[in-house]
Design an enzyme around this catalytic site. Structure first.
Site, mmCIF file in Angstrom:
data_model
loop_
_atom_site.group_PDB
_atom_site.id
_atom_site.type_symbol
_atom_site.label_atom_id
_atom_site.label_comp_id
_atom_site.label_asym_id
_atom_site.label_seq_id
_atom_site.Cartn_x
_atom_site.Cartn_y
_atom_site.Cartn_z
ATOM 1 N N ARG A 1 0.847 -1.181 0.000
ATOM 2 C CA ARG A 1 0.000 0.000 0.000
ATOM 3 C C ARG A 1 0.890 1.240 0.000
ATOM 4 O O ARG A 1 1.909 1.281 0.681
ATOM 5 C CB ARG A 1 -0.925 0.028 1.235
ATOM 6 C CG ARG A 1 -2.016 -1.029 1.222
ATOM 7 C CD ARG A 1 -3.069 -0.724 0.159
ATOM 8 N NE ARG A 1 -4.198 -1.653 0.193
ATOM 9 C CZ ARG A 1 -4.277 -2.755 -0.514
ATOM 10 N NH1 ARG A 1 -3.251 -3.098 -1.295
ATOM 11 N NH2 ARG A 1 -5.341 -3.531 -0.460
ATOM 12 N N ASP B 1 4.949 -0.337 -6.906
ATOM 13 C CA ASP B 1 3.741 -0.684 -7.658
ATOM 14 C C ASP B 1 2.532 0.040 -7.083
ATOM 15 O O ASP B 1 1.471 0.031 -7.682
ATOM 16 C CB ASP B 1 3.498 -2.195 -7.633
ATOM 17 C CG ASP B 1 2.334 -2.603 -8.532
ATOM 18 O OD1 ASP B 1 2.373 -2.264 -9.731
ATOM 19 O OD2 ASP B 1 1.381 -3.238 -8.038
ATOM 20 N N GLU C 1 -2.765 7.535 -5.694
ATOM 21 C CA GLU C 1 -2.630 6.864 -6.984
ATOM 22 C C GLU C 1 -3.580 7.492 -7.996
ATOM 23 O O GLU C 1 -4.767 7.655 -7.697
ATOM 24 C CB GLU C 1 -2.952 5.361 -6.852
ATOM 25 C CG GLU C 1 -1.920 4.605 -6.050
ATOM 26 C CD GLU C 1 -2.189 3.107 -6.008
ATOM 27 O OE1 GLU C 1 -3.242 2.663 -6.533
ATOM 28 O OE2 GLU C 1 -1.357 2.371 -5.466
ATOM 29 N N HIS D 1 0.184 -0.082 -10.299
ATOM 30 C CA HIS D 1 -0.613 -0.975 -9.448
ATOM 31 C C HIS D 1 -1.111 -2.183 -10.246
ATOM 32 O O HIS D 1 -2.312 -2.448 -10.322
ATOM 33 C CB HIS D 1 -1.795 -0.226 -8.830
ATOM 34 C CG HIS D 1 -2.280 -0.853 -7.559
ATOM 35 N ND1 HIS D 1 -2.854 -0.137 -6.532
ATOM 36 C CD2 HIS D 1 -2.296 -2.154 -7.141
ATOM 37 C CE1 HIS D 1 -3.198 -0.958 -5.541
ATOM 38 N NE2 HIS D 1 -2.874 -2.190 -5.893
#
Length: 303
Positions: A216, A240, A245, A264
């Protein structure tokens, strides 16, 4: 035996419908269902009829559902903890290898042999610490050992993790940073894990360390990470997940050659229900038999 009615909402995904039917259930409207497979978000979660005895959520992290007050103690709840571990472990290894072997630099700088040659390192003989070593850690550990790395797994309980050479408790993290070469974050987003990668932990890591985050975004203090990367405190970061985001287009991390950011996709959304389907089928079989379900959410826990 009468098929158990299962609602698949908010849309009847073909993979999950097939999973329900393969396990002897039948897809039904929510007001008739004994179980609900929910693949939507927390903010659109429906009011549940009393007939629903079990709710299956599509993600491992359920903090959004906890914050929304959705999860109750009147029925069983499962998340997807461990269901996507193989996918995420594979991506974590790819990110770490790309950084350590300087593949990212070669993509950007092409045949800059002098710079790239001297920066390439090997996982062989290195120590890699996996923080939050649950299902992902159990999948990643053997992959890292196959590359010749020593694996340190960190979890809250100190319980054994398959494939780990050493297990440490989360409370011992302060002692771990200086004794590792690289870090993979696979922990949930909780108040305790927020910004666990910060100025202090980054300063304790060796200057050849790569930090990989497949968990996260809030686990990393990105301002502190940027400073550490610019100052050469660590070698690089592969993310990632970010906070927020996606990162803003002018986010300074985009400008650094020693940063890899993927959107992600460790567990791609486009294939999520296909990966989830076998686990839904197995849990439905367990539900029908009265057996304990996989990945039960414990009351009071947010993951």
């Amino acid at each position: 035996m009468t098929p158990i009615p299962v609602a698949v909402e908010p849309e009847r995904d073909e993979h999950l419908v097939a999973a329900v039917e393969s396990a002897g259930g039948r897809v039904a409207p929510l007001d008739e269902a004994r179980a609900l497979v929910w693949i939507g978000s927390a903010d659109e979660f429906p009011e549940l009829p009393d007939t629903v005895e079990w709710v299956a959520l599509k993600t491992a992290g359920i903090e959004g559902f906890v914050a929304a007050g959705v999860i109750d103690d009147r029925r069983k709840w499962t998340n997807a903890s461990g269901f996507y571990a193989e996918n995420v472990a594979e991506h974590a290894l790819a990110l770490l290898l790309a950084g350590v072997r300087q593949i990212n630099t070669a993509v950007v700088r092409h045949w800059d042999k002098d710079r790239i040659d001297t920066a390439v390192r090997s996982l062989r003989g290195s120590t890699v610490t996996i923080v939050g070593a649950g299902g992902i850690g159990a999948s990643l550990g053997p992959r890292l050992r196959a590359c010749g790395a020593r694996v340190v797994a960190v979890n809250r309980s100190g319980r054994d993790v398959p494939g780990a050479d050493l297990v440490r408790r989360s409370s011992e993290l302060g002692e771990v940073w200086a004794a590792t070469d690289h870090v993979v974050l696979a922990a949930p987003d909780t108040p305790e894990t927020r910004h666990m990668i910060n100025a202090e932990s980054l300063g304790a890591l060796p200057d050849h360390a790569w930090v990989v985050n497949v968990a996260r975004g809030p686990l990393v203090d990105e301002a502190a990470l940027y400073r550490a990367l610019v100052d050469g405190e660590i070698a690089g970061a592969a993310l990632d997940v970010t906070d927020p985001e996606p990162p803003a287009q002018d986010h300074p991390l985009w400008s650094l050659p020693n940063v890899i950011i993927t959107p992600h996709v460790a567990n791609p959304s486009s294939g999520l229900t296909r990966e989830l389907a076998p686990w839904v089928a197995e849990n439905l079989r367990r539900f029908a038999a009265g057996d304990e379900l996989l990945s039960l959410v414990e009351p009071g826990r947010d993951y």
